[in-house]
Design an enzyme around this catalytic site. Sequence first.
Site, PDB file in Angstrom:
ATOM      1  N   LYS A  10       0.837  -1.197   0.000  1.00  0.00           N
ATOM      2  CA  LYS A  10       0.000   0.000   0.000  1.00  0.00           C
ATOM      3  C   LYS A  10       0.880   1.258   0.000  1.00  0.00           C
ATOM      4  O   LYS A  10       2.077   1.187   0.310  1.00  0.00           O
ATOM      5  CB  LYS A  10      -0.913  -0.033   1.231  1.00  0.00           C
ATOM      6  CG  LYS A  10      -1.939  -1.183   1.222  1.00  0.00           C
ATOM      7  CD  LYS A  10      -2.728  -1.191   2.539  1.00  0.00           C
ATOM      8  CE  LYS A  10      -3.765  -2.304   2.581  1.00  0.00           C
ATOM      9  NZ  LYS A  10      -4.469  -2.339   3.889  1.00  0.00           N
ATOM     10  N   ARG A  86      -0.553 -14.766   3.742  1.00  0.00           N
ATOM     11  CA  ARG A  86      -1.318 -14.167   4.854  1.00  0.00           C
ATOM     12  C   ARG A  86      -0.604 -14.404   6.197  1.00  0.00           C
ATOM     13  O   ARG A  86      -0.646 -13.567   7.087  1.00  0.00           O
ATOM     14  CB  ARG A  86      -2.732 -14.748   4.903  1.00  0.00           C
ATOM     15  CG  ARG A  86      -3.616 -14.382   3.707  1.00  0.00           C
ATOM     16  CD  ARG A  86      -4.279 -13.036   3.787  1.00  0.00           C
ATOM     17  NE  ARG A  86      -5.326 -12.936   4.770  1.00  0.00           N
ATOM     18  CZ  ARG A  86      -6.227 -11.948   4.807  1.00  0.00           C
ATOM     19  NH1 ARG A  86      -6.214 -10.988   3.883  1.00  0.00           N
ATOM     20  NH2 ARG A  86      -7.127 -11.908   5.741  1.00  0.00           N
ATOM     21  N   THR A  92      -4.915  -8.029  10.678  1.00  0.00           N
ATOM     22  CA  THR A  92      -5.195  -6.688  10.152  1.00  0.00           C
ATOM     23  C   THR A  92      -4.661  -5.559  11.036  1.00  0.00           C
ATOM     24  O   THR A  92      -4.146  -4.562  10.528  1.00  0.00           O
ATOM     25  CB  THR A  92      -6.725  -6.524   9.981  1.00  0.00           C
ATOM     26  OG1 THR A  92      -7.209  -7.630   9.210  1.00  0.00           O
ATOM     27  CG2 THR A  92      -7.069  -5.233   9.278  1.00  0.00           C
ATOM     28  N   ARG A 103       3.048  -6.830   9.286  1.00  0.00           N
ATOM     29  CA  ARG A 103       2.269  -5.782   9.957  1.00  0.00           C
ATOM     30  C   ARG A 103       2.744  -5.567  11.395  1.00  0.00           C
ATOM     31  O   ARG A 103       2.687  -4.448  11.902  1.00  0.00           O
ATOM     32  CB  ARG A 103       0.784  -6.143   9.905  1.00  0.00           C
ATOM     33  CG  ARG A 103       0.189  -5.941   8.506  1.00  0.00           C
ATOM     34  CD  ARG A 103      -1.159  -6.596   8.358  1.00  0.00           C
ATOM     35  NE  ARG A 103      -1.854  -6.196   7.139  1.00  0.00           N
ATOM     36  CZ  ARG A 103      -2.993  -6.723   6.736  1.00  0.00           C
ATOM     37  NH1 ARG A 103      -3.585  -7.669   7.447  1.00  0.00           N
ATOM     38  NH2 ARG A 103      -3.569  -6.301   5.615  1.00  0.00           N
ATOM     39  N   ASN A 123      -1.578  -0.465   7.475  1.00  0.00           N
ATOM     40  CA  ASN A 123      -0.924  -1.739   7.802  1.00  0.00           C
ATOM     41  C   ASN A 123      -0.087  -2.277   6.642  1.00  0.00           C
ATOM     42  O   ASN A 123       0.166  -3.464   6.557  1.00  0.00           O
ATOM     43  CB  ASN A 123      -1.971  -2.756   8.267  1.00  0.00           C
ATOM     44  CG  ASN A 123      -3.079  -2.953   7.256  1.00  0.00           C
ATOM     45  OD1 ASN A 123      -2.944  -2.491   6.116  1.00  0.00           O
ATOM     46  ND2 ASN A 123      -4.140  -3.633   7.631  1.00  0.00           N
ATOM     47  N   HIS A 126      -1.718  -5.542   1.436  1.00  0.00           N
ATOM     48  CA  HIS A 126      -2.941  -6.314   1.193  1.00  0.00           C
ATOM     49  C   HIS A 126      -2.527  -7.666   0.631  1.00  0.00           C
ATOM     50  O   HIS A 126      -1.594  -7.743  -0.170  1.00  0.00           O
ATOM     51  CB  HIS A 126      -3.836  -5.599   0.169  1.00  0.00           C
ATOM     52  CG  HIS A 126      -4.906  -6.491  -0.386  1.00  0.00           C
ATOM     53  ND1 HIS A 126      -6.112  -6.673   0.256  1.00  0.00           N
ATOM     54  CD2 HIS A 126      -4.947  -7.283  -1.497  1.00  0.00           C
ATOM     55  CE1 HIS A 126      -6.843  -7.537  -0.441  1.00  0.00           C
ATOM     56  NE2 HIS A 126      -6.156  -7.923  -1.505  1.00  0.00           N
ATOM     57  N   GLU A 137      -8.965 -10.929  -7.874  1.00  0.00           N
ATOM     58  CA  GLU A 137      -8.053  -9.794  -7.682  1.00  0.00           C
ATOM     59  C   GLU A 137      -6.880  -9.845  -8.666  1.00  0.00           C
ATOM     60  O   GLU A 137      -6.459  -8.806  -9.186  1.00  0.00           O
ATOM     61  CB  GLU A 137      -7.545  -9.772  -6.236  1.00  0.00           C
ATOM     62  CG  GLU A 137      -8.665  -9.455  -5.241  1.00  0.00           C
ATOM     63  CD  GLU A 137      -8.238  -9.576  -3.778  1.00  0.00           C
ATOM     64  OE1 GLU A 137      -7.057  -9.878  -3.498  1.00  0.00           O
ATOM     65  OE2 GLU A 137      -9.104  -9.367  -2.905  1.00  0.00           O
TER      66      GLU A 137
HETATM   67  N1  UDP Z   1      -9.513  -1.413   7.755  1.00  0.00           N
HETATM   68  C1  UDP Z   1      -9.608  -0.313   8.606  1.00  0.00           C
HETATM   69  N2  UDP Z   1     -10.409  -0.389   9.700  1.00  0.00           N
HETATM   70  C2  UDP Z   1     -11.130  -1.504   9.998  1.00  0.00           C
HETATM   71  C3  UDP Z   1     -11.039  -2.612   9.135  1.00  0.00           C
HETATM   72  C4  UDP Z   1     -10.215  -2.540   8.022  1.00  0.00           C
HETATM   73  O1  UDP Z   1      -8.965   0.708   8.363  1.00  0.00           O
HETATM   74  O2  UDP Z   1     -11.850  -1.503  11.025  1.00  0.00           O
HETATM   75  C5  UDP Z   1      -8.654  -1.323   6.549  1.00  0.00           C
HETATM   76  C6  UDP Z   1      -7.277  -1.964   6.754  1.00  0.00           C
HETATM   77  O3  UDP Z   1      -6.333  -1.181   6.027  1.00  0.00           O
HETATM   78  C7  UDP Z   1      -7.456  -3.328   6.150  1.00  0.00           C
HETATM   79  C8  UDP Z   1      -8.395  -3.023   4.979  1.00  0.00           C
HETATM   80  O4  UDP Z   1      -9.275  -2.017   5.486  1.00  0.00           O
HETATM   81  O5  UDP Z   1      -6.228  -3.888   5.727  1.00  0.00           O
HETATM   82  C9  UDP Z   1      -9.211  -4.203   4.486  1.00  0.00           C
HETATM   83  O6  UDP Z   1      -9.888  -4.794   5.589  1.00  0.00           O
HETATM   84  P1  UDP Z   1      -9.923  -6.380   5.784  1.00  0.00           P
HETATM   85  O7  UDP Z   1     -10.870  -6.661   6.890  1.00  0.00           O
HETATM   86  O8  UDP Z   1     -10.176  -7.023   4.467  1.00  0.00           O
HETATM   87  O9  UDP Z   1      -8.447  -6.692   6.323  1.00  0.00           O
HETATM   88  P2  UDP Z   1      -7.204  -7.440   5.627  1.00  0.00           P
HETATM   89  O10 UDP Z   1      -7.753  -8.526   4.741  1.00  0.00           O
HETATM   90  O11 UDP Z   1      -6.425  -6.395   4.868  1.00  0.00           O
HETATM   91  O12 UDP Z   1      -6.415  -7.973   6.784  1.00  0.00           O
HETATM   92 MG    MG Z   2      -9.286  -8.453   3.277  1.00  0.00          MG
END
Ligand code: UDP
Ligand code: MG
Length: 160
Positions: A10, A86, A92, A103, A123, A126, A137
């Site tokens: 990102k 992952r 996250t 992260r 974080n 992605h 994707e």
């Molecule tokens: N995100 C956020 N606040 C939240 C949940 C998600 O800012 O409460 C952002 C964060 O950057 C995250 C992205 O949205 O990486 C996508 O969310 P997801 O739940 O898909 O998390 P990821 O798959 O990236 O771990």
């Molecule tokens: Mg996600």
Amino acid sequence: MIQRTLVLLKPDAVQRGHMGEIISRFEKVGLKMVAMKLVWADKEFAKRHYAEHVGKKFYPGLEALITLGPVLAMAVEGIDAIETVRKLVGPTEPKSAPPGTIRGDFAHVSYGYADAKGISIKNLIHASANEADAKKELALWFNDKEMHSYKTVHDVHVLE
Ligand code: UDP
Ligand code: MG
């Protein structure tokens, strides 16, 4: 067993100068980068990538973050690559992401802090969550000509 998954570094990762260190983690475990490019996504493209999150409370902040500057998009290949990537990425929320994960090692922001400020969790990265997402994707970010099949030393020393 051999899968491909989409990884995005990102804009926070790109602008903090962590691209090399993060790519190096994938190389070290023997994963293969089969596509790579810098893309500055616009809001429409962001909505296509994060379709599942459009309308959620945190979406405006997430869209602002992902369109802030170029992202480094990569297709990463390896054994169970979706789950393996992952695992390296971590959960996250950087505050609760264990040390050793990307992260956990490169950020420490919490949900509480980001929510109070009305901003997205920065974080760094992605990674596709499952096979269906990876397929969708990868097709969104890369065309077939941009994806390469080639051999690395890991084909001999990790996969065989
Ligand atoms: N995100 C956020 N606040 C939240 C949940 C998600 O800012 O409460 C952002 C964060 O950057 C995250 C992205 O949205 O990486 C996508 O969310 P997801 O739940 O898909 O998390 P990821 O798959 O990236 O771990
Ligand atoms: Mg996600």
